[in-house]
Scaffold this motif. Sequence first.
Motif, mmCIF file in Angstrom:
data_model
loop_
_atom_site.group_PDB
_atom_site.id
_atom_site.type_symbol
_atom_site.label_atom_id
_atom_site.label_comp_id
_atom_site.label_asym_id
_atom_site.label_seq_id
_atom_site.Cartn_x
_atom_site.Cartn_y
_atom_site.Cartn_z
ATOM 1 N N SER A 125 0.853 -1.188 0.000
ATOM 2 C CA SER A 125 0.000 0.000 0.000
ATOM 3 C C SER A 125 0.886 1.234 0.000
ATOM 4 O O SER A 125 1.893 1.274 0.707
ATOM 5 C CB SER A 125 -0.906 0.038 1.234
ATOM 6 O OG SER A 125 -1.874 -0.982 1.206
ATOM 7 N N TYR A 126 0.475 2.249 -0.758
ATOM 8 C CA TYR A 126 1.328 3.430 -0.852
ATOM 9 C C TYR A 126 0.491 4.690 -1.029
ATOM 10 O O TYR A 126 -0.631 4.660 -1.521
ATOM 11 C CB TYR A 126 2.313 3.304 -2.020
ATOM 12 C CG TYR A 126 1.658 3.436 -3.387
ATOM 13 C CD1 TYR A 126 1.667 4.641 -4.066
ATOM 14 C CD2 TYR A 126 1.006 2.351 -3.977
ATOM 15 C CE1 TYR A 126 1.053 4.774 -5.312
ATOM 16 C CE2 TYR A 126 0.392 2.463 -5.210
ATOM 17 C CZ TYR A 126 0.410 3.687 -5.874
ATOM 18 O OH TYR A 126 -0.208 3.826 -7.096
ATOM 19 N N LEU A 154 -1.054 -3.266 -12.181
ATOM 20 C CA LEU A 154 0.109 -3.875 -11.542
ATOM 21 C C LEU A 154 -0.313 -4.670 -10.316
ATOM 22 O O LEU A 154 0.253 -5.725 -10.012
ATOM 23 C CB LEU A 154 1.102 -2.777 -11.147
ATOM 24 C CG LEU A 154 2.486 -3.183 -10.665
ATOM 25 C CD1 LEU A 154 3.266 -3.866 -11.782
ATOM 26 C CD2 LEU A 154 3.252 -1.964 -10.157
ATOM 27 N N GLY A 155 -1.310 -4.141 -9.582
ATOM 28 C CA GLY A 155 -1.849 -4.851 -8.434
ATOM 29 C C GLY A 155 -1.535 -4.233 -7.095
ATOM 30 O O GLY A 155 -1.791 -4.846 -6.050
ATOM 31 N N LEU A 156 -1.006 -3.005 -7.064
ATOM 32 C CA LEU A 156 -0.718 -2.340 -5.803
ATOM 33 C C LEU A 156 -1.956 -1.622 -5.273
ATOM 34 O O LEU A 156 -2.878 -1.311 -6.023
ATOM 35 C CB LEU A 156 0.423 -1.341 -5.980
ATOM 36 C CG LEU A 156 1.793 -1.934 -6.340
ATOM 37 C CD1 LEU A 156 2.820 -0.825 -6.487
ATOM 38 C CD2 LEU A 156 2.238 -2.956 -5.299
ATOM 39 N N ARG A 157 -1.936 -1.326 -3.977
ATOM 40 C CA ARG A 157 -3.044 -0.626 -3.336
ATOM 41 C C ARG A 157 -2.631 0.840 -3.192
ATOM 42 O O ARG A 157 -1.753 1.181 -2.389
ATOM 43 C CB ARG A 157 -3.353 -1.239 -1.972
ATOM 44 C CG ARG A 157 -4.665 -0.755 -1.355
ATOM 45 C CD ARG A 157 -4.973 -1.488 -0.054
ATOM 46 N NE ARG A 157 -5.024 -2.932 -0.236
ATOM 47 C CZ ARG A 157 -6.055 -3.599 -0.740
ATOM 48 N NH1 ARG A 157 -7.133 -2.940 -1.131
ATOM 49 N NH2 ARG A 157 -6.012 -4.919 -0.875
ATOM 50 N N GLY A 158 -3.258 1.726 -3.966
ATOM 51 C CA GLY A 158 -2.851 3.116 -4.009
ATOM 52 C C GLY A 158 -3.851 4.056 -3.357
ATOM 53 O O GLY A 158 -5.066 3.937 -3.578
ATOM 54 N N PHE A 159 -3.336 4.986 -2.570
ATOM 55 C CA PHE A 159 -4.127 6.068 -1.982
ATOM 56 C C PHE A 159 -3.652 7.335 -2.663
ATOM 57 O O PHE A 159 -2.604 7.891 -2.310
ATOM 58 C CB PHE A 159 -3.931 6.092 -0.463
ATOM 59 C CG PHE A 159 -4.451 4.846 0.198
ATOM 60 C CD1 PHE A 159 -5.727 4.822 0.753
ATOM 61 C CD2 PHE A 159 -3.695 3.674 0.223
ATOM 62 C CE1 PHE A 159 -6.232 3.668 1.333
ATOM 63 C CE2 PHE A 159 -4.184 2.514 0.802
ATOM 64 C CZ PHE A 159 -5.461 2.500 1.353
ATOM 65 N N PRO A 206 -11.366 -1.571 -5.638
ATOM 66 C CA PRO A 206 -10.908 -1.732 -4.248
ATOM 67 C C PRO A 206 -9.435 -1.398 -4.050
ATOM 68 O O PRO A 206 -9.009 -1.192 -2.904
ATOM 69 C CB PRO A 206 -11.194 -3.201 -3.945
ATOM 70 C CG PRO A 206 -11.254 -3.873 -5.280
ATOM 71 C CD PRO A 206 -11.830 -2.850 -6.211
ATOM 72 N N LEU A 207 -8.662 -1.349 -5.134
ATOM 73 C CA LEU A 207 -7.242 -1.031 -5.014
ATOM 74 C C LEU A 207 -6.962 0.470 -5.074
ATOM 75 O O LEU A 207 -5.825 0.893 -4.862
ATOM 76 C CB LEU A 207 -6.440 -1.730 -6.117
ATOM 77 C CG LEU A 207 -6.398 -3.258 -6.063
ATOM 78 C CD1 LEU A 207 -5.548 -3.798 -7.210
ATOM 79 C CD2 LEU A 207 -5.847 -3.743 -4.727
ATOM 80 N N LEU A 208 -7.983 1.276 -5.367
ATOM 81 C CA LEU A 208 -7.767 2.711 -5.567
ATOM 82 C C LEU A 208 -8.636 3.524 -4.618
ATOM 83 O O LEU A 208 -9.853 3.350 -4.569
ATOM 84 C CB LEU A 208 -8.093 3.100 -7.008
ATOM 85 C CG LEU A 208 -7.294 2.394 -8.109
ATOM 86 C CD1 LEU A 208 -7.842 2.772 -9.477
ATOM 87 C CD2 LEU A 208 -5.813 2.744 -8.008
ATOM 88 N N LEU A 238 -9.167 11.391 3.193
ATOM 89 C CA LEU A 238 -7.963 11.728 3.935
ATOM 90 C C LEU A 238 -7.250 12.906 3.283
ATOM 91 O O LEU A 238 -7.371 13.131 2.074
ATOM 92 C CB LEU A 238 -7.014 10.531 3.972
ATOM 93 C CG LEU A 238 -7.526 9.268 4.673
ATOM 94 C CD1 LEU A 238 -6.565 8.111 4.415
ATOM 95 C CD2 LEU A 238 -7.681 9.503 6.171
ATOM 96 N N VAL A 239 -6.484 13.624 4.099
ATOM 97 C CA VAL A 239 -5.615 14.691 3.607
ATOM 98 C C VAL A 239 -4.210 14.422 4.119
ATOM 99 O O VAL A 239 -4.023 14.182 5.323
ATOM 100 C CB VAL A 239 -6.058 16.086 4.107
ATOM 101 C CG1 VAL A 239 -5.104 17.162 3.585
ATOM 102 C CG2 VAL A 239 -7.488 16.383 3.693
ATOM 103 N N ARG A 240 -3.239 14.443 3.236
ATOM 104 C CA ARG A 240 -1.839 14.408 3.664
ATOM 105 C C ARG A 240 -1.196 15.733 3.283
ATOM 106 O O ARG A 240 -1.299 16.164 2.135
ATOM 107 C CB ARG A 240 -1.073 13.260 3.006
ATOM 108 C CG ARG A 240 0.326 13.044 3.629
ATOM 109 C CD ARG A 240 1.205 12.194 2.751
ATOM 110 N NE ARG A 240 1.466 12.870 1.479
ATOM 111 C CZ ARG A 240 1.964 12.268 0.404
ATOM 112 N NH1 ARG A 240 2.226 10.982 0.410
ATOM 113 N NH2 ARG A 240 2.184 12.948 -0.706
#
Length: 496
Positions: A125-126, A154-159, A206-208, A238-240
């Motif tokens: 997750s990133y 690719l299959g990563l979980r992105g925020f 679900p990954l995005l 969320l806020v970063r």
Amino acid sequence: MRILLTADHVIAFDGTGHTELRDGAVLVGRDRIEWVGPAASTPLDGVDERIDLGAAVLMPGLIDLDALTDVDHLLLDSWSDAAQAKRLAWSEDYFDRRRHVFTEAERRRVREVALVQLALHGITSYMPIASEVHSAWAESADDFFAMAEFSSRLGLRGFLGPSYRSGVGVVTADGRRDVRFDEQAGRDGLDDAIRFVDGIRALDDPLLTGVFLPCRIETLTPELMEATARAAAERGALVRIHALQGEFERTSIQARYGRTPLEHLAAHGLLHDRVIVPHGTVIDINPRVHGEDRGDLARIAAAGVAIVHCPLTNARYGSELVTLSRYREAGIVFALGTDSFPPDLIRGIDTGVSAAKVQHGSTGAGDVAAYVDAATLGGAAALHRPDLGRIAPGATADLTAFRLDDVRMGAVDDPLRTLVLAGTARDACLTMVGGRVVMRDGEIPGIDLAEVHRDMQALFDTMRAAYAERDYRGTAGELFPPVYRVADTAAFEERA
């Protein structure tokens, strides 16, 4: 599809925290973990595939909340002195003639090669971070829709969310640091970010997950901060925001607004439990500020703000967190980030542990478990995703494994201590996200790693060459001197 994974060491969650399960097994069904226990007691009925990892540590997927999705600028600017650092920023003159260094296709490829690196280093997750120095302003929704498509494939979980700002740090002709503003560009950037967050939600992938990622606090107007807070609240997003991370940030905000950055966040609606702050180092307890606790830690903890610690990058830039133990004792939600290349959270943990020993003057300092918790449970807490960061029945099947059988690893004592002291994230042998194997033994299906390597070098060379046109002195001199001078090959040939 049910997959059974076995390993000599499994970092399993027992309901209160991580525990080491030796000769363990994890049964994955679809995108969830169904069962965790000793390999000898594994329920084998209905298993479609078996992955025997052997001498490895299988752990929750690593969560990187300040993940570099760029080519490596740290190679250039982390080795500069104060005068050199000014030359690596925008000149004030460049502000009026700014441009995209990369074409649209190159910008897309930059993000693709960076995401491949995350998968290779065990990140599941990133939340992305990139340098805006080579953009005409910041990032765009269209760039990020392209990135989101590749990330999901690719299959990563992105925020994910494009960065935006209403100002940019510049160096004036006489060498002073300043911030120049284009408030309309900031408003347009937020509108673009809203379009992206709403568009990602409509995809229902679900990954995005769409999030708001404004730039550094000193480059945002109060109006843009408040508009961001409203947009995020309306969407439960969320806020970063990068804040509490530099002395220039602190002094410039105090001079412009008459308050500290922490007070500035609170005044404009960005101090609550859906706010994530990298790096959180420049607060009252830091010796570079007051060197004493005047309430900043308690205020951060009470608000529920998550701090993203990037120990390896901090060390490379001569910064430090004072100290991990004090932040944790205050009850602050604590996550980890890489923020630079390589996206190696194992090296980051090693650096953080070593820094703690120096800070406390004790070999007993440096809590490996606390850092592993931050890279897993802490990241999940910051994301408000209790299904991530743990290996337990019902949790999402995001897993990472690191091999321990390489002769260069040496003897294995505790698996995590051995990995941190003798290994790196390059020892990752499995990345699984939502029950799908993304990387196995250094290979990613459908990805030509040799091509990724070639493209990364070419993109880096393009980025490097563009620094000279931004130099505030207006020269194209050597900005990046080598460690040793480059030899005159002709002279060597003559001596031969």
